[in-house]
Design a protein around this motif. Structure first.
Motif, PDB file in Angstrom:
ATOM      1  N   PRO A  81      63.758   1.416  56.321  1.00 41.14           N
ATOM      2  CA  PRO A  81      65.138   2.238  56.356  1.00 41.14           C
ATOM      3  C   PRO A  81      65.927   2.074  55.595  1.00 41.14           C
ATOM      4  O   PRO A  81      66.267   0.943  55.122  1.00 41.14           O
ATOM      5  CB  PRO A  81      65.492   1.973  58.236  1.00 41.14           C
ATOM      6  CG  PRO A  81      64.806   1.135  58.585  1.00 41.14           C
ATOM      7  CD  PRO A  81      64.063   0.736  57.242  1.00 41.14           C
ATOM      8  N   GLU A  82      66.855   3.567  54.892  1.00 41.11           N
ATOM      9  CA  GLU A  82      67.892   3.513  53.724  1.00 41.11           C
ATOM     10  C   GLU A  82      69.141   3.810  54.534  1.00 41.11           C
ATOM     11  O   GLU A  82      69.209   4.146  55.259  1.00 41.11           O
ATOM     12  CB  GLU A  82      67.723   4.782  53.014  1.00 41.11           C
ATOM     13  CG  GLU A  82      68.644   5.124  51.825  1.00 41.11           C
ATOM     14  CD  GLU A  82      68.232   6.348  51.409  1.00 41.11           C
ATOM     15  OE1 GLU A  82      68.732   6.162  50.240  1.00 41.11           O
ATOM     16  OE2 GLU A  82      67.147   6.960  51.910  1.00 41.11           O
ATOM     17  N   ALA A  83      69.916   2.132  53.557  1.00 40.67           N
ATOM     18  CA  ALA A  83      71.159   2.523  54.224  1.00 40.67           C
ATOM     19  C   ALA A  83      71.883   3.869  53.549  1.00 40.67           C
ATOM     20  O   ALA A  83      72.061   4.028  52.636  1.00 40.67           O
ATOM     21  CB  ALA A  83      71.429   1.484  53.785  1.00 40.67           C
ATOM     22  N   ILE A  84      72.480   4.426  54.307  1.00 41.06           N
ATOM     23  CA  ILE A  84      73.389   5.648  53.617  1.00 41.06           C
ATOM     24  C   ILE A  84      75.030   4.953  53.709  1.00 41.06           C
ATOM     25  O   ILE A  84      75.906   5.370  52.917  1.00 41.06           O
ATOM     26  CB  ILE A  84      73.172   7.017  55.210  1.00 41.06           C
ATOM     27  CG1 ILE A  84      71.657   7.656  55.083  1.00 41.06           C
ATOM     28  CG2 ILE A  84      73.984   8.053  54.355  1.00 41.06           C
ATOM     29  CD1 ILE A  84      71.435   8.315  55.855  1.00 41.06           C
ATOM     30  N   SER A  85      75.749   5.107  54.791  1.00 35.19           N
ATOM     31  CA  SER A  85      76.743   4.645  55.062  1.00 35.19           C
ATOM     32  C   SER A  85      77.242   4.155  56.217  1.00 35.19           C
ATOM     33  O   SER A  85      76.365   4.041  56.707  1.00 35.19           O
ATOM     34  CB  SER A  85      77.496   6.248  54.991  1.00 35.19           C
ATOM     35  OG  SER A  85      77.048   6.746  56.727  1.00 35.19           O
ATOM     36  N   PHE A  86      78.489   3.801  56.073  1.00 36.30           N
ATOM     37  CA  PHE A  86      79.507   3.204  57.704  1.00 36.30           C
ATOM     38  C   PHE A  86      80.025   3.942  57.413  1.00 36.30           C
ATOM     39  O   PHE A  86      81.266   4.295  56.845  1.00 36.30           O
ATOM     40  CB  PHE A  86      80.260   1.819  57.119  1.00 36.30           C
ATOM     41  CG  PHE A  86      80.977   1.035  57.748  1.00 36.30           C
ATOM     42  CD1 PHE A  86      79.489   0.650  59.288  1.00 36.30           C
ATOM     43  CD2 PHE A  86      81.803   0.754  58.013  1.00 36.30           C
ATOM     44  CE1 PHE A  86      79.887  -0.492  60.182  1.00 36.30           C
ATOM     45  CE2 PHE A  86      82.660   0.358  58.830  1.00 36.30           C
ATOM     46  CZ  PHE A  86      81.574  -0.824  59.909  1.00 36.30           C
ATOM     47  N   ILE A  87      80.470   4.332  58.490  1.00 41.81           N
ATOM     48  CA  ILE A  87      81.417   5.160  59.664  1.00 41.81           C
ATOM     49  C   ILE A  87      82.094   3.381  60.654  1.00 41.81           C
ATOM     50  O   ILE A  87      82.072   2.928  61.811  1.00 41.81           O
ATOM     51  CB  ILE A  87      80.881   5.728  60.274  1.00 41.81           C
ATOM     52  CG1 ILE A  87      80.391   6.697  60.335  1.00 41.81           C
ATOM     53  CG2 ILE A  87      81.959   7.261  61.461  1.00 41.81           C
ATOM     54  CD1 ILE A  87      79.341   7.700  61.425  1.00 41.81           C
ATOM     55  N   SER A  88      83.929   3.976  59.427  1.00 39.40           N
ATOM     56  CA  SER A  88      84.910   3.007  60.190  1.00 39.40           C
ATOM     57  C   SER A  88      85.733   3.744  61.319  1.00 39.40           C
ATOM     58  O   SER A  88      85.894   3.970  61.071  1.00 39.40           O
ATOM     59  CB  SER A  88      85.424   2.646  59.276  1.00 39.40           C
ATOM     60  OG  SER A  88      86.632   1.996  59.070  1.00 39.40           O
ATOM     61  N   VAL A  89      85.354   2.423  62.447  1.00 35.56           N
ATOM     62  CA  VAL A  89      86.137   2.921  63.390  1.00 35.56           C
ATOM     63  C   VAL A  89      86.067   1.763  64.282  1.00 35.56           C
ATOM     64  O   VAL A  89      85.553   1.392  65.116  1.00 35.56           O
ATOM     65  CB  VAL A  89      85.650   4.160  64.644  1.00 35.56           C
ATOM     66  CG1 VAL A  89      85.781   4.357  66.122  1.00 35.56           C
ATOM     67  CG2 VAL A  89      84.596   4.765  63.811  1.00 35.56           C
ATOM     68  N   PRO A  90      87.934   1.629  63.998  1.00 40.09           N
ATOM     69  CA  PRO A  90      87.858   0.378  64.345  1.00 40.09           C
ATOM     70  C   PRO A  90      88.106  -0.116  66.214  1.00 40.09           C
ATOM     71  O   PRO A  90      87.893   0.725  66.957  1.00 40.09           O
ATOM     72  CB  PRO A  90      89.833   0.187  63.930  1.00 40.09           C
ATOM     73  CG  PRO A  90      89.846   0.989  62.848  1.00 40.09           C
ATOM     74  CD  PRO A  90      88.522   1.763  62.792  1.00 40.09           C
ATOM     75  N   SER A  91      87.444  -1.120  66.934  1.00 43.92           N
ATOM     76  CA  SER A  91      87.357  -1.033  68.206  1.00 43.92           C
ATOM     77  C   SER A  91      86.142  -0.108  68.814  1.00 43.92           C
ATOM     78  O   SER A  91      86.262   0.057  69.920  1.00 43.92           O
ATOM     79  CB  SER A  91      88.835  -0.754  68.873  1.00 43.92           C
ATOM     80  OG  SER A  91      89.085  -1.535  69.250  1.00 43.92           O
ATOM     81  N   ALA A  92      85.429   0.078  67.823  1.00 42.04           N
ATOM     82  CA  ALA A  92      84.000   1.656  68.353  1.00 42.04           C
ATOM     83  C   ALA A  92      83.135   0.216  69.200  1.00 42.04           C
ATOM     84  O   ALA A  92      83.521  -0.846  69.145  1.00 42.04           O
ATOM     85  CB  ALA A  92      83.097   1.891  67.574  1.00 42.04           C
ATOM     86  N   THR A  93      83.108   0.465  70.321  1.00 40.88           N
ATOM     87  CA  THR A  93      81.658  -0.084  71.634  1.00 40.88           C
ATOM     88  C   THR A  93      80.444   0.410  71.643  1.00 40.88           C
ATOM     89  O   THR A  93      79.217   0.155  72.080  1.00 40.88           O
ATOM     90  CB  THR A  93      82.393  -0.648  72.450  1.00 40.88           C
ATOM     91  OG1 THR A  93      82.769   0.662  73.328  1.00 40.88           O
ATOM     92  CG2 THR A  93      83.657  -1.274  72.509  1.00 40.88           C
ATOM     93  N   ASP A  94      80.400   2.044  71.519  1.00 46.99           N
ATOM     94  CA  ASP A  94      79.202   2.934  71.358  1.00 46.99           C
ATOM     95  C   ASP A  94      79.816   4.351  70.934  1.00 46.99           C
ATOM     96  O   ASP A  94      80.566   4.763  70.783  1.00 46.99           O
ATOM     97  CB  ASP A  94      79.351   3.211  73.288  1.00 46.99           C
ATOM     98  CG  ASP A  94      78.180   3.346  73.808  1.00 46.99           C
ATOM     99  OD1 ASP A  94      76.845   3.610  73.094  1.00 46.99           O
ATOM    100  OD2 ASP A  94      78.133   3.170  74.865  1.00 46.99           O
TER     101      ASP A  94
END
Length: 121
Positions: A87-100
């Motif tokens: 699997p190729e890492a594309i990006s990171f979606i930064s969402v503080p306190s994200a749980t689901d």
């Protein structure tokens, strides 16, 4: 005996209806302190970043050829899973306190603090 038991049961039930003098004097102390921030900072805290290593993995969500892995209380790692062996890492979606998160019709719904954030894929 049945009459005595019935009388005792009624007395117990009616006791809960009696208002005692110190009922209003309940003082709750808390060791917690509220954390607040402005709405602008709150809304601008969601960003799309380049991929980064996973430190604390949480829930995993698979949609079509993509894998979303929760970085506990930080956001979601996005992987391209066309080749499941690598699997190729594309990006990171930064969402503080994200749980689901959930995905429907190419819209990502993320639980962010007390809000539900919708992000177009």
């Amino acid at each position: 005996m049945k009459h005595l038991l019935l009388l005792f049961s009624c007395a117990i039930c009616l006791q809960s209806c009696i208002r005692w003098n110190d009922d209003d004097e309940i003082i709750a102390e808390s060791n917690y302190e509220a954390i607040t921030q402005s709405r602008d900072i709150f809304e601008n805290s969601i960003t799309l970043e380049s991929s980064k290593p996973i430190n604390t993995a949480g829930k995993i969500y698979v949609k079509d050829n993509y894998i979303f892995i929760n970085e506990v209380k930080e956001g979601f790692h996005v992987f391209n899973n066309i080749n499941p062996e690598e699997p190729e890492a594309i990006s990171f979606i930064s969402v503080p306190s994200a749980t689901d998160l959930a995905i429907r019709d190419n819209i990502i719904y993320v639980h962010h603090f007390v809000d539900l954030v919708a992000i177009m894929i």
